[in-house]
Design an enzyme around this catalytic site. Sequence first.
Site, PDB file in Angstrom:
ATOM      1  N   GLU A  45       2.007  54.731  70.216  1.00  0.00           N
ATOM      2  CA  GLU A  45       3.165  55.445  70.774  1.00  0.00           C
ATOM      3  C   GLU A  45       4.447  54.635  70.635  1.00  0.00           C
ATOM      4  OE1 GLU A  45       3.396  58.477  71.405  1.00  0.00           O
ATOM      5  OE2 GLU A  45       1.267  58.931  71.233  1.00  0.00           O
ATOM      6  N   TYR A 127       9.466  58.570  77.554  1.00  0.00           N
ATOM      7  CA  TYR A 127       8.609  59.212  76.543  1.00  0.00           C
ATOM      8  C   TYR A 127       7.264  58.482  76.436  1.00  0.00           C
ATOM      9  CZ  TYR A 127       6.278  59.960  72.209  1.00  0.00           C
ATOM     10  OH  TYR A 127       5.279  60.185  71.304  1.00  0.00           O
ATOM     11  N   ASP A 145       9.794  64.446  73.351  1.00  0.00           N
ATOM     12  CA  ASP A 145      10.364  63.751  72.196  1.00  0.00           C
ATOM     13  C   ASP A 145      11.179  64.770  71.399  1.00  0.00           C
ATOM     14  OD1 ASP A 145       8.465  65.346  71.010  1.00  0.00           O
ATOM     15  OD2 ASP A 145       7.582  63.768  69.778  1.00  0.00           O
TER      16      ASP A 145
END
Length: 369
Positions: A45, A127, A145
């Site tokens: 991520e 996020y 996102d």
Amino acid sequence: MVAGLLDEAAAIADFRRELLAWYRAHRRQLAWRQTRDPYLIWISEIMLQQTRVDQMDAYFARFVQAFPTVHDLAAASEDQVLKAWEGLGYYARARNLHRAAREVAARGGQLPDTYEGLLALPGVGPYTAAAVSSIAFDRDHPVLDGNVTRVLCRLLRLEADPRQAAVKAALIAAGEQLLEPGQAGDFNQAMMELGARVCTPARPRCGECPVARHCRALAELDDPARLPRKAPRKPRPHYQVAAGLIWKGDLLLIAQRPSEGLLGGLWEFPGGKQEAGETLEQCLAREIREELAIEIAVDECLAQVEHGFTHFSITLHAFRARYLSGEPQTLGCAAWRWVDPSELGQYAFSRADLQVIEELGFLSTGDNS
Ligand code: SF4
């Protein structure tokens, strides 16, 4: 007109079912989606923040091979981490990841399993905290996102600018309402996948969209791609930069950038930005004096490389240069070394310098003639 998706519980239930069924049938087999290891999900991520999925495979494999566990990452030096991150850009991500790994390792090696706990780690924003807490720990947090923002703006026909804080908050609230409780990991990945592969920026493939019947932009606008609203782009300034391949006998001088700031901690061929009224050769001699306190003779330009950063772009002019006098000092750099060209591969360089190294392939043989 499509009824407001968020107004009817039955519509939300249909939406979830259709989206998740599509995702489970069509999801891509990505290395970082085949694991439940929170550490690997976290690495992926952080990489995904500014890297396209289709470019990430090799980088992800290289990084987790170098540091298979959070303890391996914590025990590494910053140089080793930057070297493993080399080519991915946005190096603050790697430095923060390294700092966070040290924090996690010092607490026993377990990644925090809540949104708030993750958010407290260096380099983890809303996020990443939402993505990791949902994908690794099934916490009910919607991700927002670029892909999800686009999908939601179109589904709900949101005309306001999604970069405004109030609009972002409204999008997160919509995400919370749509999220399938207990299945946040799959739901978030489905939304991101839909944005990446179907609801694409310029030409959404509405004919293939599993949730088209809920989409207000499709039902009401001539062109759903008109959303989300985009602000006009500001022109990016362009700079001329001179860098020196400074030889002292068979050795080349390289310098390490200060650890904070642009390309922090990376190694480079020293140099800097051209100022008004000076030639590139004068610029290079001045920069080397200011950065390292040595005198050099500047010879011919060996390579020119174009490179874009987020807020500006550069033309990098790489000059052959000869060391004349002075003992290098760390005036404007964190460290310096005289290295044999065959050793360059041991250091982490920026993409622009890597291109110079590649163009001047003779460096690997040590031939500086
Ligand atoms: S119908 Fe078209 S615009 Fe609407 S969500 Fe699907 S792909 Fe996007």
